[in-house]
Design a protein around this motif. Sequence first.
Motif, short mmCIF file in Angstrom:
data_model
loop_
_atom_site.label_atom_id
_atom_site.label_comp_id
_atom_site.label_asym_id
_atom_site.label_seq_id
_atom_site.Cartn_x
_atom_site.Cartn_y
_atom_site.Cartn_z
N ASP A 186 44.48 33.15 48.62
CA ASP A 186 44.54 32.36 47.29
C ASP A 186 43.76 31.38 47.28
N GLU A 187 42.95 30.99 48.30
CA GLU A 187 41.83 30.06 48.04
C GLU A 187 40.59 30.48 47.64
N PRO A 246 37.68 31.16 45.44
CA PRO A 246 37.26 30.31 44.20
C PRO A 246 37.44 31.03 42.95
N PHE A 247 37.63 30.48 41.84
CA PHE A 247 37.54 31.16 40.58
C PHE A 247 36.12 31.76 40.19
N GLU A 250 46.76 30.57 40.08
CA GLU A 250 45.53 29.73 39.75
C GLU A 250 44.66 29.57 40.89
N ARG A 251 43.33 29.36 40.72
CA ARG A 251 42.49 29.47 41.96
C ARG A 251 41.53 28.06 41.79
N PRO A 252 41.07 27.77 42.86
CA PRO A 252 40.30 26.71 43.15
C PRO A 252 39.02 26.78 42.63
N GLN A 305 39.92 20.64 41.85
CA GLN A 305 40.73 21.33 40.97
C GLN A 305 41.05 22.62 40.78
N LYS A 306 42.22 22.84 40.21
CA LYS A 306 42.20 24.83 40.15
C LYS A 306 42.24 25.07 38.71
N ARG A 307 41.92 26.38 38.52
CA ARG A 307 41.70 26.82 37.09
C ARG A 307 42.89 27.99 36.98
#
Length: 376
Positions: free
Chosen positions: A170-171, A173-174, A219-221, A227-229
Motif C-alpha cells: 500500500d506504499e 506510489p500512485f 489511497e496511495r502516496p 501527500q496521498k491521492r
Amino acid sequence: MKKTLNVGLIGYNFMGRAHTHGLKNLYMMADDLQVTPRLHTICGRNEGEVERVAGKLGWEKWSTSWESVVDDPEIDIIDIASPGNTHCEIAVAAAQKGKHILCEKPLATTLGEAEQMLAAVESGGAMHLVNFNYRRVPAVMLAKRLIEEGRLGAIISFKGFYQQDWTLDDELPFIWRFDKAVAGAGSMADKGSHIIDLARYLIGEFEEVSAAMEIFVKERPIAGGGQKRVVTTDDAAVFTARFACGALGVFETNRMSSGRKNGLWFEVNGTEGSVRFELERLNELQVYSRRDPEDCQGFRQVLVTQASHPYIRYWWPPGHLIGWEHTFTHQFYELFRAIETGQLPSPNFRDGLVCQKVIEAINQAAVEKRWVTIDR
Ligand SMILES: NC(=O)c1ccc[n+]([C@@H]2O[C@H](COP(=O)([O-])OP(=O)(O)OC[C@H]3O[C@@H](n4cnc5c(N)ncnc54)[C@H](O)[C@@H]3O)[C@@H](O)[C@H]2O)c1
C-alpha cells in the motif's frame, strides 16, 4: 524486392519495448511477407529518455509530439503503446491520415471513445488491430482449433482468471493505472480486457453479466511528496456471464493476488472434453477427452511446439520453447499480412469495441448490483 513500411511508435516504456522487440523479430516470418518494417520514429513525453531509448532500441528518429509522428507523411503505421486515455485522440488522427494502426488494449477508456475510433478507421480505410496478444499464443490457438472442430462437444462452461500481485504494497506510489480518467478502469478493464477477449475468441459472444468490484487500497502516496491521492480504479473484480452459445462463465481479475505474477489462466469444459491453459506455462495445453479409454482418462499435457502447431514452424524444432514476447511478433505478422493482402485482421477495432461493451456492462452490473445484458 520487399516494400518497407515505416512505423511510428507512441510510448517507449513497457509496451514500447515489447513492441520494438516484436517488430525486430518479424524477420523470422519474412519468407511469408512481401512487406517489412522500418523502425522510423519512437515517441514519448520525456525528451531525454525518449532520445536515450531510441538509441538503445534502434529507432532512427525520436519525438516528444505524437501529433508530428501522425502527421509525418513518411510513416505508414502508427503503433499506439501509451496509456488508455491517449488511444482515442491518436487513433482518430492517424485514421484520418490513412495510416494503418495497431493499438494497445483496452481499446479505449469509454464506449463513446471506442465507437469514435471504429468509425474513424472504417472511414479511413486502412488496417487496424487491437493488441489482444494472448490470442497469438500457439497453445491458445490450438484450444480454439479443438473447440471449432467440436472435439470438446457443446461448450458448457468458461472459467477465466487474470491475477497479479504488484499492487499489494500500500506504499506503492500512485501511477496512471490508479486513475480512472487515464486508465478507464482497474484490474477489470486492464487485465479483464484480455480475458474477456479470450472468452469471445474461444467460445463466442457474451449475452449478460453480473459483477462485483473492490478497491482494497483506497489511497496511495504521491511519489516524492508526503501527500496521498485517492485511487479510482478497482484492485479486483469478479463477474459471471451467460454466453450466446448457452455456456456459463465465471471470471476474476485481481492485481492483489499474493503469489500470482502474471497469472492468466482459463478452462473450457464441453460435453466431450475440456482444455486448460496457464500463461506462465504458455507452451502447454492441458487436454481432456471423454473419448479416451476409461482406464486412461485424465488431463494430458500437450507440448505445443510441433511444426503443425500455429506459428511454430517460424521458430524452433519441437520442444525448443517460445515465450511471452513471441506473441507481439505474431501480432505484427497478422498486421503486416493484412496490409499486404488487404484483408482486415482480427482482433480489430470492432473486437475492441465489443470488448468495451462487455467492460461497461460489468461496470454497470457491479454498480447497480444486477445482471446487465450486453447491447451488441
Ligand atoms: N498487451 C499487453 O500485454 C499489455 C501489457 C501492459 C500494458 N498494456 C497496455 O499498453 C499501454 C501502455 O502501457 P505501459 O504498461 O507500456 O505503460 P507505461 O507507463 O510503461 O508507458 C507509457 C508510455 O506512454 C508514453 N506516453 C504517455 N502519454 C503520452 C503522450 N501524451 N504522448 C506520447 N507518449 C505518451 C510515456 O512516455 C511512456 O513511454 C496501455 O494501454 C496498457 O493497457 C498492454
